[in-house]
Design a protein around this motif. Sequence first.
Motif, short mmCIF file in Angstrom:
data_model
loop_
_atom_site.label_atom_id
_atom_site.label_comp_id
_atom_site.label_asym_id
_atom_site.label_seq_id
_atom_site.Cartn_x
_atom_site.Cartn_y
_atom_site.Cartn_z
N ASN A 209 -47.57 11.71 -19.04
CA ASN A 209 -46.17 11.47 -19.37
C ASN A 209 -45.60 10.26 -18.63
OD1 ASN A 209 -46.11 12.53 -16.85
ND2 ASN A 209 -44.52 14.07 -17.26
N THR B 212 -45.80 11.32 -23.73
CA THR B 212 -46.98 12.17 -23.99
C THR B 212 -47.38 12.09 -25.46
OG1 THR B 212 -46.38 13.68 -22.20
CG2 THR B 212 -47.83 14.53 -23.93
N GLY C 23 -40.54 11.89 -20.72
CA GLY C 23 -41.95 12.22 -20.60
C GLY C 23 -42.54 12.77 -21.88
#
Length: 640
Positions: A160, A532, A528
């Motif tokens: 992330n 991801t 994040g």
Amino acid sequence: MTTRFRINSFKLDTTEGPVAQEFPSDLTVLAGPTGVGKTALLELLKFGFGCEGRLAAVAEDHVDAVTLDVSLGDARLLLRRSLDPQKRKIVRVTDLITQERLPDHNVGATDPSLNTLLLAHIGLQDDLRAAAGGTSTREGSRVSFADILTFLYIPQYEINRDIAKSQDSYLEPKRKVVFELLFDLIDPEILDWRSRINLLKKRAQEAEQQLRAVTGFLHDSNTTSRAEAEQDLAKTDEDQSEAQNELVALRESIDPITDRRTQVLRDLLGEAERSLAAAKAASVELSRRNAEYTLEQRRVKSDLDRLGRMREAGLRMANIEFTVCPRCTQKLSRQHIPADTCRLCLQPDLDMSTEEFDQYEARQLNLQLIEMDEQIRSVEATLGQTQQAISEREHLVTDLAGQIDDRTADRVTPRLQAFSDASQRVASARAKQEHLEATLRQWDVVEDLQRAADALIAEREQLSAKVKRAEDQLKSRRREIVGEISDEFSSAVAAIGIPAIESATVDPDKYLPVLNGKVFTKSSQFGGGVVTATQVAYWSSLLAVALRRRDTMYPAFLMIDSPRLALNTATEVTERLYRRLVSLAEANPGRVQFVIADNELPSEYRGAYDQIDFDYSSPTIDTIAHPGPAGVVTVDKFSS
């Protein structure tokens, strides 16, 4: 075609027994809540490939070794690496196809190197370097298997935040080179040329710095220019030649300027000097003989004194009447002693006059003393005469030398002064010659440095031109492949439905995602979860293009750690993300492998693919009792 890369199984040797697991499926999920050891297991797999992993405390304390059964290209290898600090630099290697135990390989650069072995099986050399461009003068660090693994393994502590360490600027050249190597966008020869260009750049800079230093020194020291030094040297050579010619003429004119009387005086002086030398030699010899005779005289007198002491001792002993034997201390009065015999030895008692005792030896010694006295007197007389002769000859030599000097001073001295002046001019000319020659040598150094710098620059420019021509030949392939990856990535982002992303492409120079017009490294405003999802979309796009084209060396493998960790409640994004991975696995059965550490597979895929479940009572390293959720220290708290 893509390179075969697969982890078939692994085994951990722990203090409480072995832990083993096979990965027969194209997509395997290691499922379980946070803290059951999923990340610890993936880091152990990375460690088994000879890389540095972030090893959890449970691994450091309880795991003795990790063994991997892997397929790389056409090979199938068994790699066993110990976690013992004293043994972890060595990896035991077995070829599972031939069942041959290969030599142990070193994790470092020492041969045989595990890095070389693994790179060879995926089709890469171990001497490739990633040299930076621009003003860099470094030849670049070597591309290692660990660099390849950054394209295959997305760890939890980066999923992330970063893509293949792209935010580390010093690793940027290596990341780009790995991308180009895996997609066959660069020739290894180009990498070698780039390294040589940087080394040539460094050597050229050093030559130029040295050139500036020498030139600056010459200017600061007021050294004449090369042309002036050459002119001065030619003038000095002429001056020296004239002075030497004058010396020759003076030598010829200073031949002996003498009359008959001066010649006689010279002959007498030579004879007097020889006579003086002979007299001095005779004086030295007479002094030596006198010393020898005196020493011998003292020795003879010592012998006479010794005879006198012996005679006196005998007389004293003769008057002693012994009553006890001096040897055995028995009394002699009890013994019968015949008349006219010695009380001690019982031999006839001779009547010897002390005046006749040893008369012969004493006479001989006295005669020697008389003879030596005469020799010493004779030597001393001769020595006195010799010293008188030395004194007379010294006066004679001094007188003759003075007469010769008086007769020749007016004739020779002016010429000697001219000779001295000419010699001084020759010496000055030679000194100036040496100085000018040293100056010219310094200018020679300047010219040599300039030629060396020019040659290095020319060679660098030639190599740069070769690199540009070679890169131009690959431009069309680069545009084609990067364009295809960009289209694939854009489609993947749209299919996954990543929030807040309006446009997504791949930068043609950096090979990184471009989100909403900004390169990934500058997209810090995204959360994040977005990063991801972008990671999965990006890496799966690279893999999809490689699998579809079949003309690259990109390994058909992807290991992802905890993609749901940052997505939290975004279940729809998670399901679409898995749908993309499953679609890739279904489209390429047996050709690709996904290993994912996550909570679980979406329910619709659990029957088609493997899910290995873990929990606190049955963690990934199940031979070691789990300390419970409160006792967990996650791997991302440790440094590599």
